[in-house]
Design a protein around this motif. Structure first.
Motif, PDB file in Angstrom:
ATOM      1  N   GLU A 148       1.352   5.500  -0.077  1.00 42.19           N
ATOM      2  CA  GLU A 148       0.732   6.627   0.624  1.00 42.19           C
ATOM      3  C   GLU A 148      -0.498   7.127  -0.136  1.00 42.19           C
ATOM      4  O   GLU A 148      -1.485   7.551   0.462  1.00 42.19           O
ATOM      5  CB  GLU A 148       1.756   7.749   0.788  1.00 42.19           C
ATOM      6  CG  GLU A 148       1.338   8.821   1.741  1.00 42.19           C
ATOM      7  CD  GLU A 148       1.271   8.367   3.200  1.00 42.19           C
ATOM      8  OE1 GLU A 148       0.410   8.902   3.929  1.00 42.19           O
ATOM      9  OE2 GLU A 148       2.052   7.488   3.604  1.00 42.19           O
ATOM     10  N   LEU A 205      -3.398   4.778   0.835  1.00 43.80           N
ATOM     11  CA  LEU A 205      -3.480   4.363   2.233  1.00 43.80           C
ATOM     12  C   LEU A 205      -4.864   4.613   2.829  1.00 43.80           C
ATOM     13  O   LEU A 205      -5.425   3.742   3.487  1.00 43.80           O
ATOM     14  CB  LEU A 205      -2.404   5.061   3.064  1.00 43.80           C
ATOM     15  CG  LEU A 205      -2.381   4.707   4.553  1.00 43.80           C
ATOM     16  CD1 LEU A 205      -2.196   3.215   4.765  1.00 43.80           C
ATOM     17  CD2 LEU A 205      -1.288   5.489   5.266  1.00 43.80           C
ATOM     18  N   ILE A 212       0.831  -1.199   0.000  1.00 42.29           N
ATOM     19  CA  ILE A 212       0.000   0.000   0.000  1.00 42.29           C
ATOM     20  C   ILE A 212       0.868   1.253   0.000  1.00 42.29           C
ATOM     21  O   ILE A 212       1.647   1.472   0.928  1.00 42.29           O
ATOM     22  CB  ILE A 212      -0.937  -0.005   1.223  1.00 42.29           C
ATOM     23  CG1 ILE A 212      -1.805  -1.269   1.222  1.00 42.29           C
ATOM     24  CG2 ILE A 212      -1.787   1.249   1.256  1.00 42.29           C
ATOM     25  CD1 ILE A 212      -2.660  -1.456  -0.007  1.00 42.29           C
ATOM     26  N   LEU A 227      -4.261  -3.843   7.966  1.00 43.21           N
ATOM     27  CA  LEU A 227      -3.037  -3.232   7.453  1.00 43.21           C
ATOM     28  C   LEU A 227      -1.911  -3.546   8.412  1.00 43.21           C
ATOM     29  O   LEU A 227      -2.073  -3.432   9.628  1.00 43.21           O
ATOM     30  CB  LEU A 227      -3.211  -1.724   7.313  1.00 43.21           C
ATOM     31  CG  LEU A 227      -4.204  -1.305   6.240  1.00 43.21           C
ATOM     32  CD1 LEU A 227      -4.536   0.160   6.368  1.00 43.21           C
ATOM     33  CD2 LEU A 227      -3.651  -1.591   4.872  1.00 43.21           C
ATOM     34  N   GLN A 245      -7.333   1.787   4.375  1.00 43.41           N
ATOM     35  CA  GLN A 245      -7.843   1.902   5.740  1.00 43.41           C
ATOM     36  C   GLN A 245      -9.365   1.822   5.757  1.00 43.41           C
ATOM     37  O   GLN A 245      -9.951   1.172   6.626  1.00 43.41           O
ATOM     38  CB  GLN A 245      -7.379   3.209   6.376  1.00 43.41           C
ATOM     39  CG  GLN A 245      -5.903   3.225   6.678  1.00 43.41           C
ATOM     40  CD  GLN A 245      -5.377   4.594   7.065  1.00 43.41           C
ATOM     41  OE1 GLN A 245      -5.888   5.627   6.605  1.00 43.41           O
ATOM     42  NE2 GLN A 245      -4.348   4.615   7.893  1.00 43.41           N
TER      43      GLN A 245
END
Length: 68
Positions: free
Chosen positions: A42, A45, A40, A62, A49
């Motif tokens: 940035e 992300l 994953i 995660l 999530q």
């Protein structure tokens, strides 16, 4: 590196994760989640999530594999 992990036996195939993160995973022919992107970035992300958060059986998580 952060990875998206699926606990396949826990998955019940609700499909909510695919609704919020179709670019990261899909529902396979058997009706269960299948991860397409394990590592994953940035940029995705928040989407990863959200997928983990929306799963009613907590089959997605995660993990920061650099933290071990």
């Amino acid at each position: 590196m952060i990875k998206l992990i699926l606990d396949r036996p826990r998955c019940e195939g609700h499909g909510l994760c695919e609704e919020v993160a179709a670019q990261l995973l899909h529902i396979d022919d058997e009706g269960y989640a299948a991860i397409d992107v394990n590592e994953i970035s940035e940029a995705v992300l928040a989407t990863a999530q959200a997928a983990a958060r929306v799963c009613p059986v907590a089959a997605l998580k995660l993990v920061d594999d650099e933290a071990t």
